[in-house]
Motif scaffolding. Sequence first.
Motif: not given
Length: 502
Positions: A145-155, A164-173, A459-464
């Motif tokens: 649920a958190a990854a879906e919520r934060e899939k576009s949130t940069l970290i 090192a590099q930017p990604t999204t919190f959803g990708h990290y989760l 990322l959306s495909a992964a979360i599915d």
Amino acid sequence: MSDPRLSDTSVFPDPTYKETVLAPLFDGAKQHHVEGFRAIDRAHLVMLAETGILDATQAAEIARALDSIDAEIDPSALVYTGEVEDFFFLIERELKKRLGPDLAGRLHTARSRNDIDHTLFKLGLRDRLNVLIEKALALHGALIAAAEREKSTLIVAYTHGQPAQPTTFGHYLAAIIECVGRDIERLFEAYRIVDLSPMGAAAITTTGFPTNRARVAELLGFAAPLENSYSCIAGVDYITATYSAIELMFLHLGRPIQDFQVWTSFEVGQIYVPNSLVQISSIMPQKRNPVPIEHLRHLASQTVGRAHAMLTVMHNTPFTDMNDSEGETQALGYGAFASAYRVLDLLAALVGQIRINTDRVRANISRSCITITELADSLVRREGLSFREGHEIAAAVARAVVAMEGDLVNDGFGPFTEAFRSATGRDSALDRAAFAEIVSPDYFVAVRTRFGGPAPEPLSAAIDGYRQHAAGLAARHDDLLRRQRDAAQMLKERFDALKGAA
């Protein structure tokens, strides 16, 4: 020399042995294994009646006596006196009071404390694994649920402790989700080993009576009997499999917990923890201490330590029935479950509530030049350079921006044009706007559309896929619980039928 046996007037139990061993074992049994004893007695009695080893009258009298013991004795109120060796013999003594020694003793036909004990321990582990898997699935779901919520949130993603590099919190989760999913699979594999009944092995070699081991396994809700009777009383891989899976899960969880601790620091400030999960210093009113994360870290470490202690106890023990794997050791292991439950509950609550401080993230991305890799990649694609040429130009730009304590998007174009011309002897086709887009964190993420990347599509495909995996794991656990509920109902019905069969 006289034979010491002839002059031995001592009486069991020795007072020190009673206080240091027998009493703690008795207390552990009454605390952890009463329901297991009850179920084993009933399942074994039903099997003895169904196979004709006991006749209907005998089985009915024993069944009614077991019922009266349950009604009249509160195990939690018992104090060990030394009159009997352990909880097993207490029940046998109570049966003798009600039935006499001959009929009471018939319940123990074709079984031993060896197969009883390991069945008890497996029932205890199975119950705890059920809770652990349920809580692990809840954490898995909270992370999804958190990854879906934060899939576009940069970290900011770190390697070697540095931006090192930017990604999204959803990708990290999502990375944590995959690890937790694999850890849950390991719990199920341990469960598969626990879910085999030792009953019927007796002391070591089964029995000459026509017992039905599969029926006892079915009545106790096991998947099947464990086949080899020696393995039933000597194999402790059900213990090592369980605690190895626990040790790995909480070792793995400790790593993102440590990240969360660092990311909440004032200097990084990437994660915001809400007030409900923050404690204020008793002397420094400006401090917001995300103390629950510290508790998560040390509780995860305690769980790893307790689980590993179980493996250490099993190390270098003989391949036979031995006390090393029995009552007190089992109780030691239950502490790992207790701290594990707390970690899973608290971590699920935390990931549901923490948020990313987006302003701080963008500032950290800007001043650390962590999008510079995409500049090198883009020079390869757009300018036809080799990656090494692009990398050297990008490195020169990063050094210049960092030296001026500038911002890559706003201050990097000038250093870029100079570095490009110096390296290639010509001007780049990139104008200021194109340069700014290429080094922006949003573009960095958006172009990483490969399988497993942070861009929206993969990322959306992964979360599915994670949702489907979670549903499959939950269904698998539901099937196990359903089988055990059905077995408990079957055992109750068959045992109740025995009482009226005489």
